[in-house]
Design a protein around this motif. Sequence first.
Motif, PDB file in Angstrom:
ATOM      1  N   SER A   1      -1.313  -1.613 -18.877  1.00  8.17           N
ATOM      2  CA  SER A   1      -1.319  -0.417 -19.748  1.00  8.17           C
ATOM      3  C   SER A   1      -1.686  -0.829 -21.164  1.00  8.17           C
ATOM      4  O   SER A   1      -1.461  -1.976 -21.568  1.00  8.17           O
ATOM      5  N   LEU A   2      -2.234   0.127 -21.902  1.00 12.62           N
ATOM      6  CA  LEU A   2      -2.611  -0.094 -23.291  1.00 12.62           C
ATOM      7  C   LEU A   2      -1.658   0.681 -24.188  1.00 12.62           C
ATOM      8  O   LEU A   2      -1.339   1.860 -23.934  1.00 12.62           O
ATOM      9  N   PRO A   3      -1.193   0.064 -25.278  1.00 11.08           N
ATOM     10  CA  PRO A   3      -0.300   0.789 -26.198  1.00 11.08           C
ATOM     11  C   PRO A   3      -1.081   1.864 -26.949  1.00 11.08           C
ATOM     12  O   PRO A   3      -2.268   1.692 -27.267  1.00 11.08           O
ATOM     13  N   ASP A   4      -0.399   2.974 -27.225  1.00 10.25           N
ATOM     14  CA  ASP A   4      -1.067   4.051 -27.971  1.00 10.25           C
ATOM     15  C   ASP A   4      -1.441   3.614 -29.376  1.00 10.25           C
ATOM     16  O   ASP A   4      -2.363   4.165 -29.985  1.00 10.25           O
ATOM     17  N   GLU A   5      -0.725   2.579 -29.882  1.00 12.11           N
ATOM     18  CA  GLU A   5      -1.022   2.099 -31.229  1.00 12.11           C
ATOM     19  C   GLU A   5      -2.447   1.512 -31.324  1.00 12.11           C
ATOM     20  O   GLU A   5      -2.993   1.404 -32.425  1.00 12.11           O
TER      21      GLU A   5
ATOM     22  N   GLY B   1     -12.418  -3.944 -19.351  1.00 14.09           N
ATOM     23  CA  GLY B   1     -12.796  -4.012 -17.942  1.00 14.09           C
ATOM     24  C   GLY B   1     -12.099  -5.139 -17.205  1.00 14.09           C
ATOM     25  O   GLY B   1     -11.581  -6.092 -17.805  1.00 14.09           O
ATOM     26  N   LYS B   2     -12.048  -4.997 -15.866  1.00 15.71           N
ATOM     27  CA  LYS B   2     -11.489  -6.013 -14.969  1.00 15.71           C
ATOM     28  C   LYS B   2     -10.024  -6.320 -15.301  1.00 15.71           C
ATOM     29  O   LYS B   2      -9.628  -7.467 -15.461  1.00 15.71           O
ATOM     30  N   ASN B   3      -9.243  -5.263 -15.438  1.00 16.12           N
ATOM     31  CA  ASN B   3      -7.807  -5.395 -15.598  1.00 16.12           C
ATOM     32  C   ASN B   3      -7.120  -4.574 -14.507  1.00 16.12           C
ATOM     33  O   ASN B   3      -7.722  -4.262 -13.473  1.00 16.12           O
ATOM     34  N   SER B   4      -5.856  -4.200 -14.750  1.00 14.80           N
ATOM     35  CA  SER B   4      -5.108  -3.400 -13.772  1.00 14.80           C
ATOM     36  C   SER B   4      -4.723  -2.048 -14.351  1.00 14.80           C
ATOM     37  O   SER B   4      -3.665  -1.477 -14.023  1.00 14.80           O
ATOM     38  N   LEU B   5      -5.548  -1.514 -15.211  1.00 21.25           N
ATOM     39  CA  LEU B   5      -5.278  -0.233 -15.847  1.00 21.25           C
ATOM     40  C   LEU B   5      -5.516   0.900 -14.868  1.00 21.25           C
ATOM     41  O   LEU B   5      -6.456   0.874 -14.070  1.00 21.25           O
ATOM     42  N   SER B   6      -4.640   1.915 -14.970  1.00 18.71           N
ATOM     43  CA  SER B   6      -4.788   3.085 -14.093  1.00 18.71           C
ATOM     44  C   SER B   6      -5.032   4.368 -14.861  1.00 18.71           C
ATOM     45  O   SER B   6      -5.527   5.354 -14.300  1.00 18.71           O
ATOM     46  N   VAL B   7      -4.667   4.372 -16.133  1.00 18.90           N
ATOM     47  CA  VAL B   7      -4.817   5.582 -16.952  1.00 18.90           C
ATOM     48  C   VAL B   7      -5.436   5.188 -18.285  1.00 18.90           C
ATOM     49  O   VAL B   7      -5.038   4.194 -18.900  1.00 18.90           O
TER      50      VAL B   7
ATOM     51  N   ASN C   1     -11.352  -1.384 -13.136  1.00 16.88           N
ATOM     52  CA  ASN C   1      -9.941  -1.034 -13.219  1.00 16.88           C
ATOM     53  C   ASN C   1      -9.595  -0.067 -12.083  1.00 16.88           C
ATOM     54  O   ASN C   1     -10.348   0.055 -11.101  1.00 16.88           O
ATOM     55  N   HIS C   2      -8.445   0.638 -12.235  1.00 16.16           N
ATOM     56  CA  HIS C   2      -7.992   1.559 -11.192  1.00 16.16           C
ATOM     57  C   HIS C   2      -8.025   3.000 -11.664  1.00 16.16           C
ATOM     58  O   HIS C   2      -7.235   3.845 -11.218  1.00 16.16           O
ATOM     59  N   PHE C   3      -8.949   3.306 -12.547  1.00 21.54           N
ATOM     60  CA  PHE C   3      -9.032   4.680 -13.060  1.00 21.54           C
ATOM     61  C   PHE C   3      -9.517   5.616 -11.966  1.00 21.54           C
ATOM     62  O   PHE C   3     -10.396   5.271 -11.168  1.00 21.54           O
ATOM     63  N   GLU C   4      -8.911   6.819 -11.992  1.00 23.11           N
ATOM     64  CA  GLU C   4      -9.370   7.871 -11.085  1.00 23.11           C
ATOM     65  C   GLU C   4     -10.177   8.916 -11.819  1.00 23.11           C
ATOM     66  O   GLU C   4     -10.968   9.645 -11.205  1.00 23.11           O
ATOM     67  N   ILE C   5      -9.938   9.013 -13.114  1.00 17.81           N
ATOM     68  CA  ILE C   5     -10.609  10.017 -13.919  1.00 17.81           C
ATOM     69  C   ILE C   5     -10.706   9.516 -15.347  1.00 17.81           C
ATOM     70  O   ILE C   5      -9.867   8.720 -15.805  1.00 17.81           O
ATOM     71  N   LEU C   6     -11.733   9.932 -16.023  1.00 14.16           N
ATOM     72  CA  LEU C   6     -11.900   9.612 -17.433  1.00 14.16           C
ATOM     73  C   LEU C   6     -11.499  10.819 -18.266  1.00 14.16           C
ATOM     74  O   LEU C   6     -11.809  11.972 -17.915  1.00 14.16           O
ATOM     75  N   PRO C   7     -10.819  10.581 -19.376  1.00 15.75           N
ATOM     76  CA  PRO C   7     -10.405  11.714 -20.219  1.00 15.75           C
ATOM     77  C   PRO C   7     -11.608  12.385 -20.862  1.00 15.75           C
ATOM     78  O   PRO C   7     -12.530  11.705 -21.334  1.00 15.75           O
ATOM     79  N   PRO C   8     -11.615  13.718 -20.866  1.00 15.53           N
ATOM     80  CA  PRO C   8     -12.738  14.431 -21.503  1.00 15.53           C
ATOM     81  C   PRO C   8     -12.804  14.177 -22.996  1.00 15.53           C
ATOM     82  O   PRO C   8     -13.846  14.441 -23.620  1.00 15.53           O
TER      83      PRO C   8
END
Length: 803
Positions: free
Chosen positions: A720-724, A737-743, A762-769
């Motif tokens: 995960s990435l911090p919002d900061e 790229g090439k991490n374990s991010l899902s969101v 990564n494990h993204f299912e959707i990209l934020p608009p």
Amino acid sequence: MIPVTEFRQFSEQQPAFRVLKPWWDVFTDYLSVAMLMIGVFGCTLQVMQDKIICLPKRVQPSQDHSSVSNVSQAVASTTPLPPPKPSPTSPATVEMKGLKTDLDLQQYSFINQMCYERALHWYAKYFPYLVLIHTLVFMLCSNFWFKFPGSSSKIEHFISILGKCFDSPWTTRALSEVSGEDSEEKDNRKNNMSRSNTIQSGPEGSLVNSQSLKSIPEKFVVDKSTAGALDKKEGEQAKALFEKVKKFRLHVEEGDILYAMYVRQTVLKVIKFLIIIAYNSALVSKVQFTVDCNVDIQDMTGYKNFSCNHTMAHLFSKLSFCYLCFVSIYGLTCLYTLYWLFYRSLREYSFEYVRQETGIDDIPDVKNDFAFMLHMIDQYDPLYSKRFAVFLSEVSENKLKQLNLNNEWTPDKLRQKLQMNAHNRLELPLIMLSGLPDTVFEITELQSLKLEIIKNVMIPATIAQLDNLQELSLHQCSVKIHSAALSFLKENLKVLSVKFDDMRELPPWMYGLRNLEELYLVGSLSHDISKNVTLESLRDLKSLKILSIKSNVSKIPQAVVDVASHLQKMCIHNDGSKLVMLNNLKKMTNLTELELVHCDLERIPHAVFSLLSLQELDLKENNLKSIEEIVSFQHLRKLTVLKLWHNSITYIPEHIKKLTSLERLAFSHNKIEVLPSHLFLCNKIRYLDLSYNDIRFIPPEIGVLQSLQYFSITCNKVESLPDELYFCKKLKTLKIGKNSLSVLSPKIGNLLFLSYLDVKGNHFEILPPELGDCRALKRAGLVVEDALFETLPSDVREQMKAE
């Protein structure tokens, strides 16, 4: 009569072989023809005319009664009767009569044959055949080396090449090209007219070779304006001849079969001559006109003793004396040949007279069979070897290659290869050519010249036409330079790059480039490089600011220390060899950039901490595991760039917080697992590369880096990435790229300057608009799976695709 042409096959050789027949061979050939005519003439007489004529010999009366009776009868029968008295009524007639033998024609033929075989000396019988056989042996010996397989193939090949070299238009053209002199050489001639070959050595070690031809007539001089059209057509043929001559020389100089064969056949002829003289002188007296014949054929002819006349004895006697004279002259000629063969060193041939006469000083001397054939040709016509020598000269070959290059590489063709290099200069790369085309110096807009894998490059004075030239790259090239060209480079050249396999490829003139600012050396050097004479001259490069050495040095050369006072950047790429004894770094007080790449360093060298002017430090591809010494970097107030990538670092010490001046920090390709929050106290960081590690968590303190523009955590284990992170609003490049991010947080829309985003792997299912708020982000700058890209709203996709 038997025609002499029937014996032509014994001495027949190709007409072109005449160039290998000196005057004595030609003379002996004519003598052989004369002796052959004697033999053929004698044989013809033997066949066509009677060989011997015999008559019975009268026997004196003896006391034996029966013998007396027989003799009386014989005498009575052979005693002529008195002629009859003429009748008074008939005219007077006289009848000539000899001794009657009562032998018929067949008996006479039998007697002649028997006496020829029994009574006539063998020399008188076989003289013409002996002459014919000996002459044929002489003829065979004289031409045997033209027929013997081991020698004839070399001779044929040599004659073929010789004829092509002699008739080639390049022979004359090359001499004319070599005779061309530039203005500098002409000035030298005015100062010293007696010098035919000028070798000038400049003060910086430049070497200029110039050749002049004193004996070439003016009619041979080729107008360079018209030479191009001819050379383009004939140059390839001449080039092929050069290759043939080289290969033939290597093949023929290995042995001396031609010399040995010629010596042996000459010795054989001398031995043959001595034998002929010996036995002919003793037996020539045996040729007699009258021969007594005693054969026991009385029961068949009634006679035992005969007197014979050898009809050709007188002629054969004259022919034998004539033959002996010819053989004597032939033998004396052969003895002279032996004297010539052994008195002179025929297995070595010097072109000294050609070098003096033509001024081409690089014509090599030859040996063995090659030398012997050239000696033989000189007996025919020395002009052959003189013109042949052109194809042994490297000067001539280089001139030919130069003309071919100029025709192949026209200025327009060269301009098509122009491109901008890494230093933003207009560069012309030339790779694997046979030389440097003169047409290069017509491209006046050229700023950088790159020569790669080109042997025997000669940089002429015409390089001065390139007013904009500032950079020169020599990769695996051996280069010589004209003194006028060196003067030009001293004033104009700013960057020199030399890549070499052998130390001899390092141009000695580079140490005199007083205005040179950047020097790049790539190649294998001695481990004890400080003792290498060639690098000790670096101290003369007073303007040198950047020095890069990619080699296998074990310590920093002393020559580098000598230029430390003005050196601003030094790069050592050591290809894995261990670099020790770095104390000399302390003397480089003005150094602002230092790269120690692949030097097998296990710790950060302490000498680095003394470089107070240092702004950038790159320790890539070493063996660093601990960097506790990093605390000493706090004394380097100007240090803004620190690259510790491609090592084995497992953690980042907290002392890094003291490096408050850092702007670029690279820890990629290490073994870091935890990021200390103190790292983000270096709030001036604009570039942070943490890719290819084992990081699982990004501390929220990253939001402190308000100047961050580049951030990469590619190929880690972050979930995960911090919002900061999205507080870093100046961020332009984000690689996750090439991490374990899902969101991917919608707050990414806050990064208004984002132009490059890598989220692939990564494990993204959707990209934020909200990615649509990143107005600088285009499709080319978004690295993502195609299917995931399609999850964006259509208007966002169209916006990114728009240019």
